[in-house]
Design a protein around this motif. Structure first.
Motif, PDB file in Angstrom:
ATOM      1  N   ILE A 135       0.821  -1.176   0.106  1.00  0.00           N
ATOM      2  CA  ILE A 135      -0.023   0.001   0.041  1.00  0.00           C
ATOM      3  C   ILE A 135       0.957   1.055   0.017  1.00  0.00           C
ATOM      4  O   ILE A 135       1.734   1.332   0.958  1.00  0.00           O
ATOM      5  CB  ILE A 135      -1.018  -0.044   1.083  1.00  0.00           C
ATOM      6  N   VAL A 136       0.774   2.120  -0.962  1.00  0.00           N
ATOM      7  CA  VAL A 136       1.339   3.369  -1.061  1.00  0.00           C
ATOM      8  C   VAL A 136       0.633   4.570  -0.580  1.00  0.00           C
ATOM      9  O   VAL A 136      -0.724   4.724  -1.007  1.00  0.00           O
ATOM     10  CB  VAL A 136       2.003   3.586  -2.473  1.00  0.00           C
ATOM     11  N   CYS A 137       1.014   5.250   0.499  1.00  0.00           N
ATOM     12  CA  CYS A 137       0.282   6.574   0.662  1.00  0.00           C
ATOM     13  C   CYS A 137       1.457   7.775   0.883  1.00  0.00           C
ATOM     14  O   CYS A 137       2.569   7.705   0.735  1.00  0.00           O
ATOM     15  CB  CYS A 137       0.152   6.401   2.503  1.00  0.00           C
ATOM     16  N   LEU A 138       0.815   8.650   1.055  1.00  0.00           N
ATOM     17  CA  LEU A 138       1.175  10.248   0.923  1.00  0.00           C
ATOM     18  C   LEU A 138       1.881  10.333   2.408  1.00  0.00           C
ATOM     19  O   LEU A 138       1.108  10.276   3.394  1.00  0.00           O
ATOM     20  CB  LEU A 138       0.335  11.321   0.535  1.00  0.00           C
ATOM     21  N   LYS A 139       2.912  10.957   2.605  1.00  0.00           N
ATOM     22  CA  LYS A 139       3.285  11.354   3.798  1.00  0.00           C
ATOM     23  C   LYS A 139       2.503  12.631   4.463  1.00  0.00           C
ATOM     24  O   LYS A 139       1.905  13.074   3.561  1.00  0.00           O
ATOM     25  CB  LYS A 139       4.991  11.932   3.631  1.00  0.00           C
ATOM     26  N   PRO A 140       2.717  12.722   5.535  1.00  0.00           N
ATOM     27  CA  PRO A 140       1.982  14.074   5.973  1.00  0.00           C
ATOM     28  C   PRO A 140       2.182  15.333   5.442  1.00  0.00           C
ATOM     29  O   PRO A 140       3.383  15.444   5.043  1.00  0.00           O
ATOM     30  CB  PRO A 140       2.426  14.174   7.714  1.00  0.00           C
ATOM     31  N   LEU A 232       6.517   9.832  -0.241  1.00  0.00           N
ATOM     32  CA  LEU A 232       5.818   8.552  -0.068  1.00  0.00           C
ATOM     33  C   LEU A 232       5.999   7.764   1.242  1.00  0.00           C
ATOM     34  O   LEU A 232       7.292   7.548   1.162  1.00  0.00           O
ATOM     35  CB  LEU A 232       5.627   7.800  -1.541  1.00  0.00           C
ATOM     36  N   ILE A 233       5.276   7.039   1.546  1.00  0.00           N
ATOM     37  CA  ILE A 233       5.409   5.902   2.280  1.00  0.00           C
ATOM     38  C   ILE A 233       4.956   4.377   2.065  1.00  0.00           C
ATOM     39  O   ILE A 233       4.008   4.600   1.078  1.00  0.00           O
ATOM     40  CB  ILE A 233       4.565   6.119   3.882  1.00  0.00           C
ATOM     41  N   MET A 234       5.617   3.405   2.148  1.00  0.00           N
ATOM     42  CA  MET A 234       4.887   2.203   1.744  1.00  0.00           C
ATOM     43  C   MET A 234       4.726   1.127   2.730  1.00  0.00           C
ATOM     44  O   MET A 234       5.655   1.046   3.796  1.00  0.00           O
ATOM     45  CB  MET A 234       5.801   1.436   0.545  1.00  0.00           C
ATOM     46  N   PHE A 235       3.667   0.479   2.952  1.00  0.00           N
ATOM     47  CA  PHE A 235       3.574  -0.377   3.735  1.00  0.00           C
ATOM     48  C   PHE A 235       3.448  -1.844   3.038  1.00  0.00           C
ATOM     49  O   PHE A 235       2.904  -1.905   1.834  1.00  0.00           O
ATOM     50  CB  PHE A 235       1.955  -0.248   4.586  1.00  0.00           C
TER      51      PHE A 235
END
Length: 281
Positions: A135-140, A232-235
């Motif tokens: 899952i790829v998310c935006l950093k704060p 980006l942050i990845m889980f």
């Protein structure tokens, strides 16, 4: 020992900056940055036999362990976030995690939260060489490039979800090395989508342009790599059941950069625009 293990605070800060630059740089530029780091007296090979690179987190772990000493100060390494795995310095090994197979999405998401990767600070060695999902998310405080249609984003672990994907062979090869480090959007759906949102010009990926495969110019690819690492942050989740989990993740999060298998009416206009931009040569 080729280098030294004692540095001033100014040297520490300069080395950290160079390491961060190295992580984001393309392979042809990393050699020059490594030379600058070694000129300051730091040789990572003095402390580890790992051959696949190191990060700021690895460097600060050496300070915490006492292997690197800081002269005349109360310097404290940046604290690791409790939601991140702790990075330790050790010889390179293949990470093997339990390969999960379950239909309980709630349990799967809890496991995802334990496997968080920040490409700016974390060592790629925490990502397993196993099949799985990510899952790829935006950093704060980060956002996608603004286009005429603004997508509605859902959240995971208090971060906005933009993409989910699968690695049929290796999470570290597919997720990190192709997406964040590959500098070739022709081999990464995620990179291609992000690049066209920035209005980067597509060029032929291969010597034979008739196959229709495209990437971006080198300068744009480098800018894209830096933006991805910074924003980006990845889980990740090691599993052999990646196909069915991918459908669950898409249905649950409706990530705007996922075009395949995404039939949610919300963000339909954005996906249509993204598809048009990706097809534009």
């Amino acid at each position: 020992m080729k280098g030294q293990n004692t540095f001033t605070t100014s040297q520490i800060d300069e080395i950290k900056k160079l390491i961060a630059d190295k992580v984001r740089a393309t392979a042809d530029k990393q050699k020059g940055i490594r030379a600058k780091i070694r000129k300051l007296g730091f040789h990572y090979s003095d402390f580890s036999s790992k051959k696949d690179g190191y990060t700021v987190a690895d460097f600060e772990a050496l300070i915490r362990s006492g292997q690197i000493k800081v002269i005349g100060s109360n310097y404290k390494p940046t604290e690791q976030l409790t939601t991140k795995p702790t990075t330790t310095i050790k010889p390179a090994t293949t990470t093997v995690l339990p390969s999960l197979k379950t239909t309980d999405l709630t349990s799967l998401l809890q496991t995802f939260k334990q496997n968080r990767f920040d490409p700016t600070n974390d060592s790629e060695t925490i990502i397993p060489d196993q099949s799985g999902n990510y899952i790829v998310c935006l950093k704060p405080n980060s956002n996608l490039s603004t286009v005429s249609v603004i997508p509605i984003l859902t959240s995971f672990d208090e971060l906005k979800v933009v993409y989910t994907g699968i690695a049929g062979g290796s999470l570290i090869s597919r997720d990190y090395r192709q997406h964040f480090k590959g500098n070739n959007a022709g081999r990464s759906t995620l990179r291609k989508s992000l690049g066209v949102l920035f209005d980067y010009k597509q060029i032929p990926r291969d010597k034979d342009p008739s196959n229709g495969k495209t990437k971006f110019g080198q300068a744009d690819e480098e800018k894209l790599t830096k933006w991805m690492c910074d924003n980006l942050i990845m889980f990740f989740l090691p599993t052999t059941d990646f196909d069915s989990i991918e459908i669950k993740l898409i249905n649950h999060f409706n990530p705007p950069l996922n075009l395949k298998n995404n039939h949610n009416s919300i963000n339909a206009d954005f996906r249509k625009l993204l598809s048009t931009l990706r097809s534009k040569k």
